[in-house]
Design a protein around this motif. Sequence first.
Motif, short mmCIF file in Angstrom:
data_model
loop_
_atom_site.label_atom_id
_atom_site.label_comp_id
_atom_site.label_asym_id
_atom_site.label_seq_id
_atom_site.Cartn_x
_atom_site.Cartn_y
_atom_site.Cartn_z
N LYS B 136 0.84 -1.07 0.10
CA LYS B 136 0.02 -0.09 -0.07
C LYS B 136 1.00 1.33 0.10
O LYS B 136 1.97 1.17 0.36
CB LYS B 136 -0.73 0.01 1.36
N ASP B 137 0.37 2.21 -0.61
CA ASP B 137 1.09 3.52 -0.54
C ASP B 137 0.20 4.69 0.32
O ASP B 137 -0.76 4.92 0.00
CB ASP B 137 1.30 4.06 -1.87
N ASP B 138 0.58 4.82 1.36
CA ASP B 138 -0.23 5.76 2.39
C ASP B 138 0.49 6.99 2.81
O ASP B 138 0.21 7.61 3.70
CB ASP B 138 -1.03 5.11 3.46
N LEU B 139 1.55 7.48 1.93
CA LEU B 139 2.49 8.52 2.40
C LEU B 139 1.89 9.68 2.34
O LEU B 139 2.41 10.72 2.59
CB LEU B 139 3.88 8.17 1.80
N SER B 140 1.18 9.76 1.08
CA SER B 140 0.50 11.03 0.66
C SER B 140 -0.54 11.46 1.62
O SER B 140 -1.37 10.70 2.24
CB SER B 140 -0.32 10.81 -0.83
N PRO B 141 -0.61 12.84 2.20
CA PRO B 141 -1.60 13.27 2.96
C PRO B 141 -3.13 13.27 2.56
O PRO B 141 -3.99 13.59 3.26
CB PRO B 141 -1.03 14.76 3.27
N SER B 142 -3.10 12.81 1.17
CA SER B 142 -4.61 13.00 0.61
C SER B 142 -5.09 11.57 0.07
O SER B 142 -6.17 11.28 0.54
CB SER B 142 -4.38 14.03 -0.65
N ILE B 143 -4.10 10.68 -0.57
CA ILE B 143 -4.69 9.66 -1.02
C ILE B 143 -3.85 8.45 -0.60
O ILE B 143 -2.86 8.39 -0.62
CB ILE B 143 -4.64 9.61 -2.85
N VAL B 144 -4.76 7.31 -0.29
CA VAL B 144 -4.05 6.07 -0.19
C VAL B 144 -4.44 5.17 -1.38
O VAL B 144 -5.59 5.03 -2.18
CB VAL B 144 -4.72 5.39 1.08
N ARG B 145 -3.23 4.62 -1.77
CA ARG B 145 -3.42 3.36 -2.98
C ARG B 145 -3.25 2.04 -2.49
O ARG B 145 -2.15 1.74 -1.84
CB ARG B 145 -2.58 3.48 -3.79
N ASP B 146 -4.05 1.12 -2.66
CA ASP B 146 -4.17 -0.15 -2.33
C ASP B 146 -3.95 -1.05 -3.54
O ASP B 146 -4.86 -1.54 -4.10
CB ASP B 146 -5.13 -0.56 -1.12
N PRO B 147 -2.67 -1.42 -4.14
CA PRO B 147 -2.67 -1.97 -5.46
C PRO B 147 -3.24 -3.46 -5.49
O PRO B 147 -3.64 -3.75 -6.23
CB PRO B 147 -1.44 -2.02 -5.70
N GLU B 148 -3.23 -4.02 -4.44
CA GLU B 148 -3.91 -5.58 -4.27
C GLU B 148 -5.40 -5.45 -4.73
O GLU B 148 -6.07 -6.42 -4.90
CB GLU B 148 -3.55 -6.11 -2.96
N LYS B 149 -6.01 -4.48 -4.21
CA LYS B 149 -7.54 -4.19 -4.35
C LYS B 149 -7.81 -3.68 -5.78
O LYS B 149 -8.99 -3.97 -6.48
CB LYS B 149 -8.26 -3.09 -3.47
N CYS B 150 -6.75 -3.44 -6.70
CA CYS B 150 -6.85 -2.72 -7.94
C CYS B 150 -7.22 -3.90 -9.02
O CYS B 150 -6.99 -5.19 -8.84
CB CYS B 150 -5.70 -2.41 -8.45
N ILE B 151 -8.48 -3.75 -9.90
CA ILE B 151 -8.65 -4.72 -10.61
C ILE B 151 -8.29 -4.29 -12.04
O ILE B 151 -8.93 -4.96 -13.32
CB ILE B 151 -10.22 -5.04 -10.71
N LEU B 152 -7.36 -3.43 -12.20
CA LEU B 152 -6.91 -2.99 -13.38
C LEU B 152 -8.16 -2.40 -14.54
O LEU B 152 -7.85 -2.67 -15.75
CB LEU B 152 -6.26 -4.21 -14.28
N CYS B 153 -8.97 -1.60 -14.10
CA CYS B 153 -9.97 -1.17 -15.03
C CYS B 153 -9.44 0.11 -15.75
O CYS B 153 -9.80 0.45 -16.76
CB CYS B 153 -11.24 -0.91 -14.23
N ARG B 154 -8.52 0.44 -15.12
CA ARG B 154 -7.71 1.79 -15.51
C ARG B 154 -8.52 3.17 -15.75
O ARG B 154 -8.17 4.14 -16.57
CB ARG B 154 -7.26 1.49 -17.01
N ARG B 155 -9.76 3.00 -14.97
CA ARG B 155 -10.55 4.31 -14.83
C ARG B 155 -9.71 5.50 -14.05
O ARG B 155 -9.92 6.57 -14.51
CB ARG B 155 -11.81 3.96 -14.21
N CYS B 156 -8.88 5.25 -13.04
CA CYS B 156 -8.11 6.03 -12.42
C CYS B 156 -7.12 6.94 -13.46
O CYS B 156 -7.09 7.80 -13.36
CB CYS B 156 -7.61 5.63 -11.26
N VAL B 157 -6.52 5.85 -14.06
CA VAL B 157 -5.58 6.31 -14.88
C VAL B 157 -6.13 7.41 -16.16
O VAL B 157 -5.63 8.54 -16.37
CB VAL B 157 -4.99 5.16 -15.74
N ALA B 158 -7.21 7.01 -16.68
CA ALA B 158 -8.02 7.85 -17.59
C ALA B 158 -8.30 9.12 -16.96
O ALA B 158 -8.31 10.38 -17.57
CB ALA B 158 -9.26 7.04 -18.07
N ALA B 159 -8.90 9.08 -15.66
CA ALA B 159 -9.29 10.25 -14.88
C ALA B 159 -7.97 11.20 -14.78
O ALA B 159 -7.91 12.51 -15.02
CB ALA B 159 -9.85 10.21 -13.72
N CYS B 160 -6.95 10.56 -14.44
CA CYS B 160 -5.70 11.38 -14.36
C CYS B 160 -5.07 11.99 -15.57
O CYS B 160 -4.46 13.06 -15.38
CB CYS B 160 -4.67 10.65 -13.42
#
Lengths: 619, 586, 164
Positions: B136-160
Amino acid sequence: MKTLEEINKIREEKRKELDLRVNTKADTREKHILVCHGTGCTSSKSPKILENFRKIIEEKKIENVRVIMTGCFGLCAKGPIVIIRPEDTFYSNVTPDDCEEIIQTHIIEGKTVDRLLCKDIDGKIVNSLDELNFYKKQKRIALKNCGVINPECIDEYIAFDGYKALEKVLKSMTPDEVIDILNKSGLRGRGGAGFPTGKKWSFTKGYQADQKYVVCNADEGDPGAFMDRSILEGDPHSVLESMIIAGYTIGASKGYIYVRAEYPIAVKRFQKAIDQAREYGILGKNIFDSGFDFDVEVRLGAGAFVCGEETALLESIEGKRGQPRVKPPFPAECGLWGKPTLINNVETYANITRIILEGADWYSSIGTETSKGTKVFALGGNVNNIGLVEVPMGTTLREIVFDIGGGIPNNRSFKAAQTGGPSGGCIPSEHLDTPIDYESLKQIGSMMGSGGLIVMDDTKCMPSLAKFYLDFTVSESCGKCTPCRIGTKRMHEILEKICNGQGTLEDLDKLEKLAVNIQRGSVCGLGQSAPNPVISTLKYFRDEFVEHVVDKNCRTLECKALSKIVINKEKCKGCGLCQKNCPVNAIEGAAREIRYINQDKCIKCGTCLTKCPFHAIGN
Amino acid sequence: MEEKMITLTIDGIETKVKEGTTILEAAKVAGIDIPTLCFLKDINEVGDCRMCIVEVEGRRGFTTSCITKAEEGMIVHTQTPAVNESREVMLDLILSNHPQDCLTCVRSGNCELQNLTKKFNKTEIEFTGVRYKKAKDDLSPSIVRDPEKCILCRRCVAACKKVQKIGAIDTVNRGFESCISTVGNLSLNDVNCTNCGQCIQACPVGALYEKPTTNEVWKKLRDPETYVVVQTAPAVRVALGEEFGMPIGTNVTGKMVTALKRLGFDKVFDTNTGADFTIMEEATEFIERVNSKGTLPMITSCSPGWVKYIEMNYPELLPHLSTCKSPHQMFGALVKTYFAEKEGIDPSKIYVVSVMPCIAKKFERQREEMQNNGLYDVDNVITTRELAKMIKQANLEFTELEDSTFDNPMGEATGAAAIFGTTGGVMEAALRTAQDILTGKDLEKINFEQVRGADGIKKATVNVNGKDIKVVAASGLANAQEIMEEIKSGKADYDFVEIMACPGGCVMGGGQPIKSSKVRREVDVRSLRANALYTIDEKSTIRKSHQNPILKQIYKDYLKKPGGELAHKLLHTHYTARPKYKLEEK
Amino acid sequence: MGETKRCPGCTGKDPFLEELCKKYEPIKDNLIQMLNEVQEHYGYVPTKAQQALSDYLKVPMAEIYGVITFYSRFTLKPKGKYNVAVCLGTACFVKGSQKIMDRLKERLKIEAGETTKDGKFSIEETRCVGACGLAPVFTVNGEVYGKATVQKLDQVLDELGEKE
């Protein structure tokens, strides 16, 4: 810049000069020493051989002898290969140290160096290439110039009708007439799927756009296949010429060839061909004064099998991850940078100039009802004559493996052949007489593929082979769509279970269910065909799978966890050699008595098998 | 031009749709809800997950219904045995690579994968195997990323990458090892992430979420020594109700205030009051810049995602940025000074919590500059979603709560402040005040329709006191980039620019209730929430910031004058160029 | 045009990267071409090159990283002095190249894609180097060793190990 007249003049003069390359009775005092510079022979130091020849000739001040580098002759197993023309003497397994003797004995004394002559599979010593069984059933169209011309010399290409087809097209044919010839010829895409080439050209021509592109797919990713590479290395101009013809036909002014960066020689020679063609005005503005402009650029792949899939290839040219696009739309409508794009593979292009010059009727007279012309195969694996072969469509697998390939080495027997690489299927011995064409191969669960043909003998374990191919797919899957990304991984896990002795019969059903749904559900050809090796091995060698999961036995000893080595009591003479050599003292029994193997200790290394003088040990 | 209609048959039902409609949308017309997972309308239309496959007669293989256009005469089957089996296998495979800890997942109850599993009546996983492992990456004061839960839909990548044109995250590796990551697997904190949180809004599962900080709030609420003050941003009140099943765009201000009081906050204030201060300061700064021929156009600074963006990407344009702090920071500063003084509370005992539609505010509040006398203006930022969780934790029956009003002395705000929550709102509020200051009158023109609406970039020329002022309001960072390029190249002749990092403004902020792909394609969430804000504005008796009586009082008693010395100390800030990436050569 | 060809990330810092940016137009399509040259030059793709390309081509670093990790030719770590690559293409596999790979890993005590601690050796898996006639093959820094056996590999490793 050269005018058409100048090019025609080069053709005429050079053709005379090079007559000895194709005519054993050529009227000349010259001799040409041809040294194969395909990747295979280059790996075994053929550039050093060429250098040595030149040095010796210079030192000895020998006249009328030229040393020429050529593309692949085909019989890679016998490399490095040297051929002397016009007499067509064929020397095999030549080393740099042999050059001195060849010059002295052959060139100066006019005698053959017998020890370097090739021994055919039947034991017969052959003097020339044509005498070899390997070449007897072949027909060379795409490989016509490979091994004949120096691929880095445009004049030599021109000498053998090079750029004559382009002249014909630009001077006397409309785009529709070109498409018409292709349609009538029956040529189908040689990249694997076999889509009719004329139809593809006509679709791409049909879309209106301010810019269109011609792409050559030279990302030959099937491991163990090297047809396209050999063509690019041996006859790059033939591909370039056809790309220009394609540009004229569909209305494109720009072409790209996408080549694997792992093919440095092919890249270098093709780039050289482009440079020479530009110099001659064959690429660039107003080609042959026709008003037609065309140019080609090389783009390098960077090691991703999936980029052989046409839309992934386009993504890669655009500088992105090579992830396939969902089709439709097809590239003919929306390809490179959204523009109509024609994509053909190397071998397809290599056929086109000949079709233009010799006519559709000539071409369609070769091959079968639905598959016309020839197909180049990279023959490899457990077969004597490993190499590059080009045969008319309809040739049977048996002819390729036994007549051309010289059969299976080490007195083993044929078990299966895999065509189409990781996307294809295995063909068991009962289908050896299947004629090789698109439809027949598909019918027996394999596919033409790009031309890899791997032969396997009876020491090969089929579940392991399936696992090997899935391993390849898993590591080459782009990861875009669910079935390919996770599904192939699950299949691989099940196959691993089976090979480790933990499989169950239920696992075989699971494999089949996954296979079907990955085929149906995947976005691109890679995923859709990934399960083929599993489906076909399960179909033809199910008993072997059942042996693995029920009897926990691997008959080939490849699956260590499942192989049980036993000593045949009938054959054992009690010599004790096995016992002496066993590294883990797993063989027990008193002196001069029949030995037996303690299965708890045995690590299945196979040492005893090779040591037993009476062939008493097996599984 | 009239839209052409086409007719196709879906599962035997003759369906008429407009040309250009996808099979997925056409099926909806026929009353069929085809499952989807990676699809996010207009944002991620890639066909990767394979859930929406259908069979089309005459076509080889399955067709991807989310991106394939319906055609005249098409015969579509959405429920054949083959389609059903394949979809189920796809779902099975995704589940086989997904943690099975739904009960404790941040998205439990609002997870598209969980919903699909329910929809398929799936009770066990057939093709189990190893799962992809990554920390997990929880070093950002705003966003936590938990790659194990990711289903690779890539919606976040498109948004970003596509919507925001940031590209902080992308797909890396290949095959089963594919994952969404940053360059060199750095923390989001160390890359060009602006903390806008649009990735969170796009994520169908629990792979991306805000850094939770409600535990600290609870701790402070239980601590008798601490005086806990809460303030709520304008956009929260028109979205919070959604978390309790109320229709999108319901204004729940009264219930929200009651809930906050019941949670135990000592004072419940309104960030809108802070927004009124922002307008006063910003309008003053703008007029000052115009009069003194200062750097123009002036660009608003109330969106912290935007501020980080310009610091990283256009440091040369920082002089254009208004020096005003964002409303909740201004408000926090006033709570710890003016309010503390007035009430006689030790400011170090005050704990200010901001409830925001935004997760970039979590980053903003801990910026070094956001302090006064060693105290942070704001001590904690929680999102609309986190507030909803606290209300649920406190066992409050939210929909049944009575209405109540914000506390005084800092609880009154104008209609101008309310519309801060939607794109164009800050501009409109500022124009209302600027025109009155410049003319010295109380003008009747209040609505500036040109800067309202859904467009990402809204340009207008408004006449103020005989002078044409060119303004533009842009929302979404891709649109911001377009405006910045115009300014950079000298092609722009704007006077005043409003930028909001999130497309649509704060109502669509990264901290707002997450709507499923299906809701987003069928309902215009942005305009429902924005309209609720415009309604609040219209119903307000005071609709101009400078007429807010509390504001007038505080300027008179404490700050003296807008843009004055104390105002500058408390309500303004400064910016610094910021590297996009914190890279080290290994 | 001269101005746009300047590479903001690397000017004055790295002559190779500066030259590279002069050679290519600043358009995203050139990313893979440029990465190929970087890989060739350094033997891997260093972070500074990623950053320079990101600045020059205006492509986010995450996307460049995504491209690097997609293509197996690009590596993020320097390879060993001797990069030993075993062909695991089908023709070589059928002829037993897996045994050679297993032995290599056992000898060097590293996995494919890794480099030994002393930086001397690295292991690579390749798919067909085109010398199928010599199967199975392995290569050391590109030089092909055909008809390979475990013994031959041992011999080559011994020789390289002694060389210094």
